[in-house]
Design a protein around this motif. Structure first.
Motif, mmCIF file in Angstrom:
data_model
loop_
_atom_site.group_PDB
_atom_site.id
_atom_site.type_symbol
_atom_site.label_atom_id
_atom_site.label_comp_id
_atom_site.label_asym_id
_atom_site.label_seq_id
_atom_site.Cartn_x
_atom_site.Cartn_y
_atom_site.Cartn_z
ATOM 1 N N ASP A 105 0.772 -1.088 -0.176
ATOM 2 C CA ASP A 105 -0.229 0.250 -0.165
ATOM 3 C C ASP A 105 1.408 1.161 -0.007
ATOM 4 O O ASP A 105 1.256 1.912 -0.612
ATOM 5 N N ALA A 106 1.869 1.895 1.031
ATOM 6 C CA ALA A 106 2.964 2.300 1.119
ATOM 7 C C ALA A 106 3.511 2.705 -0.172
ATOM 8 O O ALA A 106 2.803 4.095 -0.703
ATOM 9 N N PRO A 107 4.068 2.302 -0.667
ATOM 10 C CA PRO A 107 4.613 3.016 -2.117
ATOM 11 C C PRO A 107 3.895 2.524 -3.301
ATOM 12 O O PRO A 107 4.258 3.864 -3.872
ATOM 13 N N ARG A 108 2.712 1.743 -2.974
ATOM 14 C CA ARG A 108 2.086 2.310 -4.542
ATOM 15 C C ARG A 108 0.725 3.931 -4.361
ATOM 16 O O ARG A 108 0.672 3.588 -4.976
ATOM 17 N N SER A 109 -0.003 4.062 -3.111
ATOM 18 C CA SER A 109 0.127 5.493 -2.964
ATOM 19 C C SER A 109 1.512 6.410 -3.134
ATOM 20 O O SER A 109 0.825 7.538 -3.561
ATOM 21 N N GLN A 110 2.271 6.049 -2.548
ATOM 22 C CA GLN A 110 3.211 7.103 -2.313
ATOM 23 C C GLN A 110 3.479 7.757 -4.510
ATOM 24 O O GLN A 110 3.441 8.277 -4.868
ATOM 25 N N LEU A 111 3.614 6.377 -4.730
ATOM 26 C CA LEU A 111 4.146 6.322 -6.581
ATOM 27 C C LEU A 111 2.729 7.176 -7.080
ATOM 28 O O LEU A 111 2.849 8.503 -8.077
ATOM 29 N N GLN A 112 1.458 6.893 -6.556
ATOM 30 C CA GLN A 112 -0.055 7.438 -7.420
ATOM 31 C C GLN A 112 0.091 9.056 -6.851
ATOM 32 O O GLN A 112 -0.595 9.785 -8.193
ATOM 33 N N HIS A 113 0.198 8.972 -5.983
ATOM 34 C CA HIS A 113 0.832 10.486 -5.946
ATOM 35 C C HIS A 113 1.250 11.554 -6.822
ATOM 36 O O HIS A 113 1.552 12.464 -7.197
ATOM 37 N N ALA A 114 3.194 11.115 -6.725
ATOM 38 C CA ALA A 114 3.461 12.087 -7.700
ATOM 39 C C ALA A 114 2.952 11.747 -8.867
ATOM 40 O O ALA A 114 3.393 12.243 -9.570
ATOM 41 N N ILE A 115 2.325 10.420 -9.596
ATOM 42 C CA ILE A 115 1.809 10.295 -10.774
ATOM 43 C C ILE A 115 0.646 11.523 -11.009
ATOM 44 O O ILE A 115 0.982 12.768 -11.920
ATOM 45 N N ASP A 116 0.345 10.977 -10.212
ATOM 46 C CA ASP A 116 -1.406 12.530 -10.380
ATOM 47 C C ASP A 116 -0.208 14.151 -9.898
ATOM 48 O O ASP A 116 -0.838 14.885 -10.653
ATOM 49 N N GLU A 117 0.685 14.275 -9.028
ATOM 50 C CA GLU A 117 1.285 15.970 -9.259
ATOM 51 C C GLU A 117 1.780 16.148 -10.237
ATOM 52 O O GLU A 117 1.836 17.152 -10.283
ATOM 53 N N THR A 118 2.295 14.949 -11.223
ATOM 54 C CA THR A 118 3.149 15.549 -11.776
ATOM 55 C C THR A 118 2.789 14.973 -13.421
ATOM 56 O O THR A 118 3.348 15.436 -14.586
ATOM 57 N N ALA A 119 0.992 14.758 -13.412
ATOM 58 C CA ALA A 119 0.858 14.592 -14.701
ATOM 59 C C ALA A 119 0.470 15.732 -15.493
ATOM 60 O O ALA A 119 0.559 15.047 -16.817
ATOM 61 N N ASN A 120 0.407 16.721 -15.020
ATOM 62 C CA ASN A 120 0.049 18.014 -16.378
ATOM 63 C C ASN A 120 1.703 18.820 -16.496
ATOM 64 O O ASN A 120 1.776 19.206 -17.589
ATOM 65 N N ASN A 121 2.756 18.046 -15.933
ATOM 66 C CA ASN A 121 3.985 18.145 -16.343
ATOM 67 C C ASN A 121 4.373 17.978 -17.917
ATOM 68 O O ASN A 121 4.018 16.992 -18.550
ATOM 69 N N THR A 122 4.678 19.163 -18.021
ATOM 70 C CA THR A 122 5.401 19.162 -19.813
ATOM 71 C C THR A 122 6.592 18.805 -21.000
ATOM 72 O O THR A 122 7.002 18.636 -21.458
ATOM 73 N N GLY A 123 7.526 18.571 -19.692
ATOM 74 C CA GLY A 123 9.368 18.167 -19.718
ATOM 75 C C GLY A 123 9.412 16.732 -19.752
ATOM 76 O O GLY A 123 8.507 15.809 -20.544
ATOM 77 N N MET A 124 10.636 16.229 -19.774
ATOM 78 C CA MET A 124 11.084 14.838 -19.749
ATOM 79 C C MET A 124 9.981 14.189 -18.916
ATOM 80 O O MET A 124 9.966 14.705 -18.538
ATOM 81 N N GLN A 125 9.152 13.098 -19.319
ATOM 82 C CA GLN A 125 9.029 12.084 -18.608
ATOM 83 C C GLN A 125 9.276 10.617 -18.623
ATOM 84 O O GLN A 125 10.247 10.684 -19.204
ATOM 85 N N LEU A 126 9.341 10.525 -16.740
ATOM 86 C CA LEU A 126 10.070 9.791 -16.460
ATOM 87 C C LEU A 126 9.494 8.410 -15.623
ATOM 88 O O LEU A 126 8.822 8.282 -15.579
ATOM 89 N N ASN A 127 9.936 7.149 -16.433
ATOM 90 C CA ASN A 127 8.910 6.240 -16.579
ATOM 91 C C ASN A 127 10.560 5.262 -15.751
ATOM 92 O O ASN A 127 11.177 4.957 -16.040
ATOM 93 N N LEU A 128 9.589 4.974 -14.552
ATOM 94 C CA LEU A 128 9.432 3.665 -13.664
ATOM 95 C C LEU A 128 8.995 2.340 -13.866
ATOM 96 O O LEU A 128 8.028 2.137 -14.121
ATOM 97 N N ALA A 129 9.932 1.863 -14.392
ATOM 98 C CA ALA A 129 10.141 -0.195 -14.703
ATOM 99 C C ALA A 129 10.022 -0.134 -13.378
ATOM 100 O O ALA A 129 11.080 -0.426 -12.477
ATOM 101 N N ILE A 130 8.454 -0.328 -12.569
ATOM 102 C CA ILE A 130 8.426 -1.375 -11.260
ATOM 103 C C ILE A 130 7.322 -2.508 -11.556
ATOM 104 O O ILE A 130 6.885 -2.435 -11.745
ATOM 105 N N SER A 131 7.903 -3.688 -10.708
ATOM 106 C CA SER A 131 7.564 -4.936 -10.976
ATOM 107 C C SER A 131 6.877 -5.225 -12.311
ATOM 108 O O SER A 131 6.204 -5.520 -12.669
#
Length: 236
Positions: A105-131
């Motif tokens: 739960d904790a890492p999934r929640s933290q990642l989702q929060h970061a995904i949501d916060e950065t969703a409208n950013n227009t610079g480099m897309q950082l793709n994290l391959a996890i699981s």
């Protein structure tokens, strides 16, 4: 053919060996490796990459000792929380590819929060391959396409490489121009199997915690020497 660099993918290998070579516990190698990860992201922004894809945790890594997996998950939470302000400042969009639902739960929640916060950013897309697993990604794409065909949303005759790529986790993003592997191993390790078909492949014996901007630059210089033909004959 142009050697314009849009997408770099990195297999970050060698944290455990780095620690073992110094008589340290493996988890200290993982912690040391986080700084190399942070530096690589900053360097990717400096290069004005469109995409930087990092192999953080494979689907096979779940088979590691539970103590190590637990530590990696806690380290992931810590790093994402700590680096989110910097990602926002650098206009980086965070995307996670892989089976994120398998995460605690904790890492999934933290990642989702970061995904949501950065969703409208227009610079480099950082793709994290996890699981993440490349074969599973291809199977998932096949299932999604089969479902659309079955439901009449997609014609079987319309399925081509372009359509298939749009059903992969990165939804048709440009394939990696360059795949870097640290730690000296010469294999893809189930990473971006479809997307890396024509990628240039750079292997360095440098272990990930020692992968500096200078090492990254060496990989770029290697890439710039390559003549990318994509199966074509460029010169008679």
């Amino acid at each position: 053919m142009s050697n314009e660099l849009k997408h770099v993918a990195i297999i970050m290998d060698g944290n455990g060996r780095w620690a073992k070579g110094r008589g340290l516990e493996r988890f200290l190698g993982h912690r040391k490796g986080t700084q190399a990860t942070i530096d690589a992201v900053k360097f990717g922004c400096d290069l004005h990459l469109e995409h930087l894809t990092l192999y953080v945790f494979s689907s096979e890594n779940w088979q590691r000792p539970s103590k190590e997996v637990d530590y990696l998950m806690k380290l992931l939470v810590e790093m994402v929380h700590k680096e989110l302000p910097d990602l926002m400042e650098k206009n980086v969009k965070l995307v996670v590819i892989g089976n994120i639902n398998r995460l605690p739960d904790a890492p999934r929640s933290q990642l989702q929060h970061a995904i949501d916060e950065t969703a409208n950013n227009t610079g480099m897309q950082l793709n994290l391959a996890i699981s993440y697993g490349g074969r599973l990604e291809i199977v998932d794409a096949c299932k999604a396409i089969a479902k659309e065909v079955q439901e009449g949303k997609l014609s079987l005759d319309a399925v081509d490489e372009s359509v298939f790529a749009k059903h992969l986790y990165l939804k048709g993003a440009p394939d990696p121009d360059l795949v870097i592997r640290t730690g000296g191993e010469f294999r893809l390790s189930n990473y971006l199997l479809w997307q890396a078909a024509y990628s240039e492949f750079y292997v360095t014996p440098t272990l990930w915690p020692d992968f500096t901007n200078e090492e990254f630059q060496k990989a770029i210089e290697f890439y710039n020497t390559r003549e990318r033909r994509f199966g074509k004959v460029l010169h008679e």
